[in-house]
Write a protein that holds these residues in place. Structure first.
Motif, short mmCIF file in Angstrom:
data_model
loop_
_atom_site.label_atom_id
_atom_site.label_comp_id
_atom_site.label_asym_id
_atom_site.label_seq_id
_atom_site.Cartn_x
_atom_site.Cartn_y
_atom_site.Cartn_z
N TYR A 192 -3.15 -5.87 -5.07
CA TYR A 192 -2.07 -5.81 -4.08
C TYR A 192 -0.80 -6.47 -4.62
N ASN A 193 -0.96 -7.56 -5.36
CA ASN A 193 0.21 -8.23 -5.94
C ASN A 193 0.92 -7.31 -6.93
N CYS A 194 0.13 -6.60 -7.73
CA CYS A 194 0.74 -5.69 -8.71
C CYS A 194 1.29 -4.42 -8.05
N ARG A 195 0.64 -4.00 -7.00
CA ARG A 195 1.06 -2.74 -6.37
C ARG A 195 2.25 -2.95 -5.43
N TYR A 196 2.23 -4.04 -4.68
CA TYR A 196 3.27 -4.22 -3.67
C TYR A 196 4.09 -5.49 -3.86
N GLY A 197 3.62 -6.40 -4.70
CA GLY A 197 4.33 -7.66 -4.87
C GLY A 197 5.49 -7.55 -5.84
N GLU A 198 6.27 -8.62 -5.86
CA GLU A 198 7.43 -8.65 -6.77
C GLU A 198 6.99 -9.00 -8.19
N LYS A 199 5.91 -9.75 -8.32
CA LYS A 199 5.46 -10.20 -9.64
C LYS A 199 4.01 -9.82 -9.85
N CYS A 200 3.73 -9.14 -10.95
CA CYS A 200 2.35 -8.70 -11.24
C CYS A 200 1.82 -9.46 -12.45
N GLU A 201 0.64 -10.12 -12.27
CA GLU A 201 -0.01 -10.83 -13.36
C GLU A 201 -1.18 -9.99 -13.86
N TYR A 202 -0.87 -9.09 -14.81
CA TYR A 202 -1.92 -8.22 -15.34
C TYR A 202 -3.05 -9.03 -16.01
N GLY A 203 -2.67 -10.17 -16.62
CA GLY A 203 -3.68 -11.02 -17.27
C GLY A 203 -4.68 -11.57 -16.26
N GLU A 204 -4.19 -11.97 -15.08
CA GLU A 204 -5.08 -12.47 -14.04
C GLU A 204 -6.03 -11.38 -13.56
N LEU A 205 -5.50 -10.16 -13.42
CA LEU A 205 -6.31 -9.05 -12.97
C LEU A 205 -7.41 -8.73 -13.99
N LYS A 206 -7.03 -8.66 -15.27
CA LYS A 206 -8.02 -8.37 -16.31
C LYS A 206 -9.07 -9.47 -16.40
N SER A 207 -8.62 -10.72 -16.28
CA SER A 207 -9.56 -11.85 -16.34
C SER A 207 -10.54 -11.79 -15.17
N ALA A 208 -10.06 -11.46 -13.98
CA ALA A 208 -10.93 -11.37 -12.81
C ALA A 208 -11.93 -10.24 -12.97
N LEU A 209 -11.48 -9.10 -13.52
CA LEU A 209 -12.40 -7.98 -13.75
C LEU A 209 -13.48 -8.33 -14.77
N ALA A 210 -13.10 -9.04 -15.84
CA ALA A 210 -14.07 -9.46 -16.86
C ALA A 210 -15.09 -10.43 -16.26
N SER A 211 -14.62 -11.35 -15.42
CA SER A 211 -15.54 -12.30 -14.77
C SER A 211 -16.48 -11.58 -13.82
N LEU A 212 -15.96 -10.56 -13.13
CA LEU A 212 -16.78 -9.79 -12.21
C LEU A 212 -17.93 -9.11 -12.96
#
Length: 285
Positions: free
Chosen positions: A81-101
């Motif tokens: 949601y942050n990347c899709r609708y927010g002003e600032k997107c942290e792609y690194g955080e998203l990738k890290s969360a996916l890897a942890s998942l």
């Protein structure tokens, strides 16, 4: 004559020593059996307690990680949601969360020795993980390509995330119930071992300790009898032999000497009878 007395006095300690060696060997063997049994019971109980503690620790880690998996799925959607609708997107955080998942899902099912997790064996929980797989893959497939987030269906992602969370809640509940069941089983086993240990110790007291005590009491009584004979009957014979030996040295009459030698032989016969009685008493002890 002096040599005869010396030999007699030398034999008595040897007889007593042989008596102790023969009769106490059984007592010591029984005592070693008692000690060995207590040691084995202690080791067995402690092993089960340590296994129980390790299992509880592992269960706590699994439940904690399963709860974290639920949180990670929500974090992944939040980062989307942050990347899709927010002003600032942290792609690194998203990738890290996916890897942890992915990593946590693998650890929960296959185990991880480094963090003390055993492979999953409960069939009901494995079945729920299998039911979880389509929604899990749906989240990963939708968000793996961070360059294509604009084309992700928000409705499908929300649906998959909702189903994933509901099933993870059920899995966490199952893991908690399994852990509680393991704890109850361990408590029952530990109580059983405690009762078994008490029973074994009581049986050994009745059939090992008490016989040893009774044997020692009987042996003490025999030794007291032997001591009495040695201090009275045996000592009297020895004293008489010494007196006759002294008279024999000063007596010059041959006839009288023969008579004294006869008395000495009678006393030696008495010593032999006392010695035989002592030996018989020791063998019966």
């Amino acid at each position: 004559m002096g040599k005869i007395l010396y030999l007699v006095m030398k034999i008595i300690p040897e007889i007593v020593k042989s008596f102790f060696k023969k009769n106490f060997r059984k007592g010591f063997n029984a005592y070693y059996l008692l000690v060995l049994t207590i040691i084995l019971l202690t080791i067995g109980t402690q092993s089960i307690v340590q296994y129980s503690l390790a299992k509880q620790s592992s269960d706590a880690v699994v439940i904690n990680i399963a709860g974290r998996q639920r949180m990670l799925s929500q974090k992944v959607v939040k980062e989307f949601y942050n990347c899709r609708y927010g002003e600032k997107c942290e792609y690194g955080e998203l990738k890290s969360a996916l890897a942890s998942l992915r990593r946590v899902d693998r650890d929960l099912q296959e185990g991880n020795e480094k963090i003390g997790i055993f492979p999953l064996k409960n069939e009901d929980i494995r079945m729920n993980f299998a039911m979880l797989r389509p929604y899990f893959n749906g989240i990963l497939n939708a968000l793996d390509n961070v360059q294509n987030l604009e084309n992700v269906s928000v409705g499908d992602l929300q649906y998959n995330e909702k189903k994933f969370v509901l099933l993870m809640d059920k899995i966490v509940w199952q893991l908690q119930k399994e852990s509680e069941r393991d704890v109850r089983n361990m408590m029952i086993l530990e109580k059983f071992l405690a009762i078994l240990s008490v029973l074994i110790v009581l049986i050994e007291i009745i059939f090992i300790v008490n016989p040893i005590i009774n044997r020692i009491v009987k042996q003490n009584k025999k030794l007291e009898e032997i001591a009495w004979h040695q201090s009275h009957a045996f000592s009297n014979h020895v004293k008489n032999i010494k007196d006759h030996q002294y008279v024999l040295k000063v007596e010059k009459n041959p006839e009288r000497q023969k008579e004294i030698i006869k008395f000495v032989v009678e006393e030696l016969d008495g010593v032999e009878k006392v010695s035989e009685f002592m030996v018989k008493a020791l063998k019966k002890a």
